[in-house]
Design an enzyme around this catalytic site. Structure first.
Site, mmCIF file in Angstrom:
data_model
loop_
_atom_site.group_PDB
_atom_site.id
_atom_site.type_symbol
_atom_site.label_atom_id
_atom_site.label_comp_id
_atom_site.label_asym_id
_atom_site.label_seq_id
_atom_site.Cartn_x
_atom_site.Cartn_y
_atom_site.Cartn_z
ATOM 1 N N TYR A 1 15.066 -18.302 -2.058
ATOM 2 C CA TYR A 1 14.005 -18.320 -1.053
ATOM 3 C C TYR A 1 14.442 -17.556 0.202
ATOM 4 O O TYR A 1 13.735 -16.687 0.704
ATOM 5 C CB TYR A 1 13.646 -19.769 -0.693
ATOM 6 C CG TYR A 1 12.811 -19.890 0.553
ATOM 7 C CD1 TYR A 1 11.467 -19.520 0.546
ATOM 8 C CD2 TYR A 1 13.368 -20.365 1.746
ATOM 9 C CE1 TYR A 1 10.704 -19.618 1.704
ATOM 10 C CE2 TYR A 1 12.607 -20.463 2.888
ATOM 11 C CZ TYR A 1 11.279 -20.095 2.865
ATOM 12 O OH TYR A 1 10.524 -20.184 4.011
ATOM 13 N N LYS B 1 13.190 -13.803 2.069
ATOM 14 C CA LYS B 1 12.849 -13.555 3.466
ATOM 15 C C LYS B 1 13.657 -12.376 4.026
ATOM 16 O O LYS B 1 13.150 -11.616 4.857
ATOM 17 C CB LYS B 1 13.076 -14.817 4.293
ATOM 18 C CG LYS B 1 12.167 -15.974 3.899
ATOM 19 C CD LYS B 1 10.699 -15.586 3.941
ATOM 20 C CE LYS B 1 9.777 -16.731 3.582
ATOM 21 N NZ LYS B 1 8.350 -16.353 3.651
#
Length: 273
Positions: free
Chosen positions: A142, A146
């Protein structure tokens, strides 16, 4: 940076049925925005919302057509298998930027995360807040997605002149739910203030800022966000006594405490974060 230009009037809000998206649906119109909503799931109470996956390039291009700005909140917001992160957060963000480029959208606000730098040590000893130019140190797939989103935004600024403010959000909830969150909390009202500043500041190019409130125990340097015109008003400290009584103080020996990414560093991650 120079004085803000007038607020973008029509704003595409992706991830409109998610946690932060739901909060922003009621808060952002107060700043003069007309919201165009998009989510992979139907948005409750919003019959005009666009229901589409970020892989649906045709619908996505129609969704961005004619908007003055995009607040990109869509995607998976927790750790997940890489294949799911790849499709939703990496490929999906690329599809959004391509649609924005093709339709001439001039400004994106990208919901990045503190997890892009999650392996950065937290200033538990009261040291200086972590600057926004700290190198990428993702703590999960995750967090890695980003990092990709921030780098993609830089590419689209350098190559295509599409401006982005990447906001490394701490934890945006109505109130902090853990002792760790006292240091990275972004109140919903402050989130709306920050997103508005990010949408209206002049000459941002690609700017990376942290998204936090004016927390007494802050770990993240908000100087970049303030340079956009953001003035946080909330502080997590009123919640501190009850949370500390429940959980105790942060423990430097606990891997879920001593890095910015917190419980994302624990395998599997533990919640709440």
């Amino acid at each position: 940076m120079s004085a803000p230009h007038p607020a973008a009037r029509t704003l595409l809000l992706t991830g409109a049925s998610g946690g932060v998206g739901t909060l922003m649906r009621s808060l952002l119109p107060r700043y003069g925005y007309t919201l165009r909503l998009l989510d992979a799931r139907p948005v409750e109470g919003e019959p005009d919302a666009i229901t589409a996956d970020l892989a649906d390039r045709e619908t996505l291009r129609e969704a961005v057509r004619g908007v003055d700005g995009i607040l990109h909140l869509a995607g998976i917001s927790l750790e997940a298998p890489f294949e799911k992160i790849l499709r939703a957060n990496i490929e999906g963000t690329y599809h959004l930027y391509e649609a924005a480029r093709l339709e001439g959208v001039s400004r994106v606000v990208f919901a990045s995360s503190n997890h892009a730098v999650g392996y950065t040590p937290a200033p538990l000893d009261g040291g200086s807040p972590i600057p926004a130019d700290t190198p990428h140190r993702p703590d999960t797939f995750y967090g890695l997605s980003k990092c990709f989103g921030e780098d993609l935004a830089q590419l689209y600024w350098d190559k295509h002149g599409l401006e982005t403010v990447s906001v490394r959000i701490g934890s945006c909830f109505p109130e902090p739910t853990s002792v760790r969150m006292l240091s990275i909390w972004l109140s919903p009202a402050d989130a709306a203030r920050l997103f508005h500043a990010a949408l209206t500041a002049e000459g941002v190019g690609h700017t990376v800022v942290y998204g936090g409130s004016a927390n007494t125990r802050a770990w993240m340097d908000l100087s970049g966000a303030r340079a956009l015109g953001y003035e946080p008003r909330d502080d997590s400290e009123p919640y501190a006594a009850d949370l500390i009584a429940k959980e105790g103080e942060l423990d430097p020996a606990n891997p879920a405490h001593h890095h910015l990414g917190g419980p994302f560093l624990v395998d599997p991650p533990i919640w709440p974060y």
